[in-house]
Design a protein around this motif. Structure first.
Motif, PDB file in Angstrom:
ATOM      1  N   VAL A   1      51.729  44.119 -45.352  1.00  0.00           N
ATOM      2  CA  VAL A   1      53.056  44.718 -45.168  1.00  0.00           C
ATOM      3  C   VAL A   1      53.252  45.221 -43.741  1.00  0.00           C
ATOM      4  O   VAL A   1      54.388  45.363 -43.278  1.00  0.00           O
ATOM      5  CB  VAL A   1      53.298  45.857 -46.171  1.00  0.00           C
ATOM      6  CG1 VAL A   1      53.315  45.334 -47.592  1.00  0.00           C
ATOM      7  CG2 VAL A   1      52.259  46.974 -46.020  1.00  0.00           C
ATOM      8  N   MET A   2      52.165  45.475 -43.028  1.00  0.00           N
ATOM      9  CA  MET A   2      52.263  45.915 -41.640  1.00  0.00           C
ATOM     10  C   MET A   2      52.169  44.729 -40.679  1.00  0.00           C
ATOM     11  O   MET A   2      53.007  44.551 -39.796  1.00  0.00           O
ATOM     12  CB  MET A   2      51.150  46.923 -41.327  1.00  0.00           C
ATOM     13  CG  MET A   2      51.139  48.147 -42.215  1.00  0.00           C
ATOM     14  SD  MET A   2      52.584  49.200 -41.975  1.00  0.00           S
ATOM     15  CE  MET A   2      52.223  49.897 -40.371  1.00  0.00           C
TER      16      MET A   2
ATOM     17  N   TYR B   1      52.559  41.498 -41.029  1.00  0.00           N
ATOM     18  CA  TYR B   1      53.588  40.455 -41.122  1.00  0.00           C
ATOM     19  C   TYR B   1      54.752  40.737 -40.165  1.00  0.00           C
ATOM     20  O   TYR B   1      55.093  39.898 -39.319  1.00  0.00           O
ATOM     21  CB  TYR B   1      54.061  40.350 -42.568  1.00  0.00           C
ATOM     22  CG  TYR B   1      54.857  39.116 -42.906  1.00  0.00           C
ATOM     23  CD1 TYR B   1      54.257  38.056 -43.590  1.00  0.00           C
ATOM     24  CD2 TYR B   1      56.208  39.009 -42.596  1.00  0.00           C
ATOM     25  CE1 TYR B   1      54.976  36.922 -43.942  1.00  0.00           C
ATOM     26  CE2 TYR B   1      56.932  37.882 -42.923  1.00  0.00           C
ATOM     27  CZ  TYR B   1      56.319  36.845 -43.608  1.00  0.00           C
ATOM     28  OH  TYR B   1      57.059  35.713 -43.941  1.00  0.00           O
TER      29      TYR B   1
ATOM     30  N   GLY C   1      54.221  53.535 -41.026  1.00  0.00           N
ATOM     31  CA  GLY C   1      54.392  52.837 -42.286  1.00  0.00           C
ATOM     32  C   GLY C   1      55.110  51.508 -42.168  1.00  0.00           C
ATOM     33  O   GLY C   1      55.395  51.005 -41.082  1.00  0.00           O
ATOM     34  N   GLN C   2      55.391  50.930 -43.330  1.00  0.00           N
ATOM     35  CA  GLN C   2      56.044  49.626 -43.387  1.00  0.00           C
ATOM     36  C   GLN C   2      57.389  49.634 -42.681  1.00  0.00           C
ATOM     37  O   GLN C   2      57.740  48.693 -41.963  1.00  0.00           O
ATOM     38  CB  GLN C   2      56.218  49.203 -44.848  1.00  0.00           C
ATOM     39  CG  GLN C   2      56.824  47.811 -45.018  1.00  0.00           C
ATOM     40  CD  GLN C   2      56.914  47.405 -46.484  1.00  0.00           C
ATOM     41  OE1 GLN C   2      56.348  48.069 -47.364  1.00  0.00           O
ATOM     42  NE2 GLN C   2      57.619  46.335 -46.759  1.00  0.00           N
ATOM     43  N   GLN C   3      58.143  50.711 -42.851  1.00  0.00           N
ATOM     44  CA  GLN C   3      59.455  50.806 -42.207  1.00  0.00           C
ATOM     45  C   GLN C   3      59.308  50.782 -40.688  1.00  0.00           C
ATOM     46  O   GLN C   3      60.065  50.120 -39.983  1.00  0.00           O
ATOM     47  CB  GLN C   3      60.171  52.081 -42.658  1.00  0.00           C
ATOM     48  CG  GLN C   3      61.578  52.231 -42.094  1.00  0.00           C
ATOM     49  CD  GLN C   3      62.274  53.483 -42.601  1.00  0.00           C
ATOM     50  OE1 GLN C   3      61.719  54.262 -43.364  1.00  0.00           O
ATOM     51  NE2 GLN C   3      63.503  53.688 -42.157  1.00  0.00           N
TER      52      GLN C   3
ATOM     53  N   ALA D   1      56.867  49.448 -39.000  1.00  0.00           N
ATOM     54  CA  ALA D   1      56.449  48.099 -38.594  1.00  0.00           C
ATOM     55  C   ALA D   1      57.644  47.156 -38.558  1.00  0.00           C
ATOM     56  O   ALA D   1      57.817  46.371 -37.616  1.00  0.00           O
ATOM     57  CB  ALA D   1      55.378  47.578 -39.546  1.00  0.00           C
ATOM     58  N   GLU D   2      58.475  47.233 -39.580  1.00  0.00           N
ATOM     59  CA  GLU D   2      59.634  46.337 -39.650  1.00  0.00           C
ATOM     60  C   GLU D   2      60.634  46.621 -38.539  1.00  0.00           C
ATOM     61  O   GLU D   2      61.249  45.698 -37.996  1.00  0.00           O
ATOM     62  CB  GLU D   2      60.301  46.472 -41.022  1.00  0.00           C
ATOM     63  CG  GLU D   2      59.440  45.917 -42.157  1.00  0.00           C
ATOM     64  CD  GLU D   2      60.017  46.216 -43.529  1.00  0.00           C
ATOM     65  OE1 GLU D   2      60.984  47.019 -43.613  1.00  0.00           O
ATOM     66  OE2 GLU D   2      59.498  45.660 -44.525  1.00  0.00           O
TER      67      GLU D   2
ATOM     68  N   HIS E   1      57.865  52.866 -52.616  1.00  0.00           N
ATOM     69  CA  HIS E   1      58.139  52.548 -51.221  1.00  0.00           C
ATOM     70  C   HIS E   1      57.059  53.222 -50.381  1.00  0.00           C
ATOM     71  O   HIS E   1      56.272  54.023 -50.883  1.00  0.00           O
ATOM     72  CB  HIS E   1      59.519  53.092 -50.793  1.00  0.00           C
ATOM     73  CG  HIS E   1      59.661  54.558 -51.000  1.00  0.00           C
ATOM     74  ND1 HIS E   1      60.180  55.089 -52.164  1.00  0.00           N
ATOM     75  CD2 HIS E   1      59.302  55.622 -50.235  1.00  0.00           C
ATOM     76  CE1 HIS E   1      60.161  56.407 -52.082  1.00  0.00           C
ATOM     77  NE2 HIS E   1      59.617  56.763 -50.915  1.00  0.00           N
TER      78      HIS E   1
ATOM     79  N   ASP F   1      54.206  55.925 -53.281  1.00  0.00           N
ATOM     80  CA  ASP F   1      54.205  56.521 -51.952  1.00  0.00           C
ATOM     81  C   ASP F   1      53.439  57.846 -51.975  1.00  0.00           C
ATOM     82  O   ASP F   1      53.360  58.518 -53.015  1.00  0.00           O
ATOM     83  CB  ASP F   1      55.650  56.756 -51.504  1.00  0.00           C
ATOM     84  CG  ASP F   1      55.746  57.418 -50.150  1.00  0.00           C
ATOM     85  OD1 ASP F   1      55.460  56.737 -49.149  1.00  0.00           O
ATOM     86  OD2 ASP F   1      56.085  58.615 -50.092  1.00  0.00           O
TER      87      ASP F   1
END
Length: 293
Positions: free
Chosen positions: A12-13, A15, A126-128, A130-131, A232, A279
């Motif tokens: 998730v990170m 990618y 977190g994932q957010q 990273a995105e 999440h 989470d």
């Protein structure tokens, strides 16, 4: 001159982080233990999905990794099929995994024998983060390698800094996780108290978030905590892994972490409740459960 970057580990990170490099115009090659994930990435971004680590790191200027834990790092870096043996001499190796300082020091020493500077560079956000390309990166490694790597990491970073020699990035990430553990538990207790006191919890947060109690966790997680939504963000399983690393390092440096040790146990309770992938803000559910029992 085109920069070639290899990204190992497309979770998730990793990618989206690899995606930022491709969008920035770098020549990107990726490898993932599950090859279908690498193929999926290559369909979404401009880059090459490789079937072996050796193929992925061939000709790379930079090799980034973001895998699970110490054992996974040793697997992808060491041995005849690993990164160190197959990446070119002079390639800069950057590890974004949250792992132990000891494994960073070990890999740095091994890579140096092939003139491959190694930077341990765990991330927060977190994932957010990273995105959105808004990660905070804490680095340990040689000054000259960091200076070369900084413009590359900037493609997915909001802030980054060199903290010292190999292992310093991981130790700084431990500081981050120790602070978060206490903050989330404190916020959970505050919201739980407000609920039990029959206050309008959203109004309470709106008021106290303007003062000294304000934190990133309050701003970004209080709403979902109040709603009981936890599908999440950073998973409890990952946090327990990180806190285990913190507590092990604390024993080595003789640091006292009583609150961290207690919160680690509380996360164990959340795991037993079925919240392994919830989470980290799900600590409040533990309090709600014990209220009813």
């Amino acid at each position: 001159m085109t920069v070639t970057a290899t990204f190992i580990g497309l979770g998730v990170m990793g990618y989206p982080m690899a995606g930022h490099l491709a969008r920035a115009g770098l020549t990107v090659k990726v490898w993932n233990r599950t090859h279908a994930k690498a193929e999926q990435w290559a369909k979404e971004y401009s880059g090459t999905a490789c079937e072996t680590i050796a193929d992925a790191v061939q000709g790379a200027d930079f090799v980034m990794t973001c895998v699970g834990a110490d054992k996974d790092l040793i697997e992808v870096y060491e041995g005849d099929s690993g990164i160190i043996t197959n990446a070119p001499e002079g390639a800069i190796l950057i590890d974004h995994t949250t792992a132990s300082a000891g494994v960073a020091e070990r890999l740095s020493e091994a890579a140096s024998k092939r003139n491959q500077p190694f930077i341990d560079a765990p991330v927060s956000g977190g994932q957010q983060g990273a995105e959105n390309g808004q990660l905070t990166i804490m680095c340990g490694g040689p000054d000259t390698a960091y200076e070369k790597a900084q413009p590359v990491m900037d493609h997915y970073a909001r802030a980054l800094n060199l903290m010292g020699p190999a292992g310093s990035g991981q130790k700084t990430k431990m500081v981050n996780q120790i602070a978060i553990a206490g903050l989330v538990q404190g916020l959970s207790e505050a919201l739980h108290f407000a609920e039990q006191a029959e206050l309008d919890v959203s109004k309470v947060v709106d008021v106290i978030s303007k003062g000294a109690a304000q934190s990133w966790q309050m701003e970004n997680r209080s709403g979902t905590m109040i709603a009981g939504e936890f599908n999440h963000g950073f998973a409890v399983d990952w946090m327990r892994k990180d806190l285990g690393i913190c507590l092990e390092e604390a024993r080595k440096v003789r640091a006292s972490l009583p609150v961290t040790a207690l919160v680690d146990q509380f996360y164990g309770d959340v795991q037993e409740m079925g919240g392994r992938r919830w989470d980290t803000s799900s600590l409040i559910q533990r309090l709600r459960k014990f209220r009813k029992s």
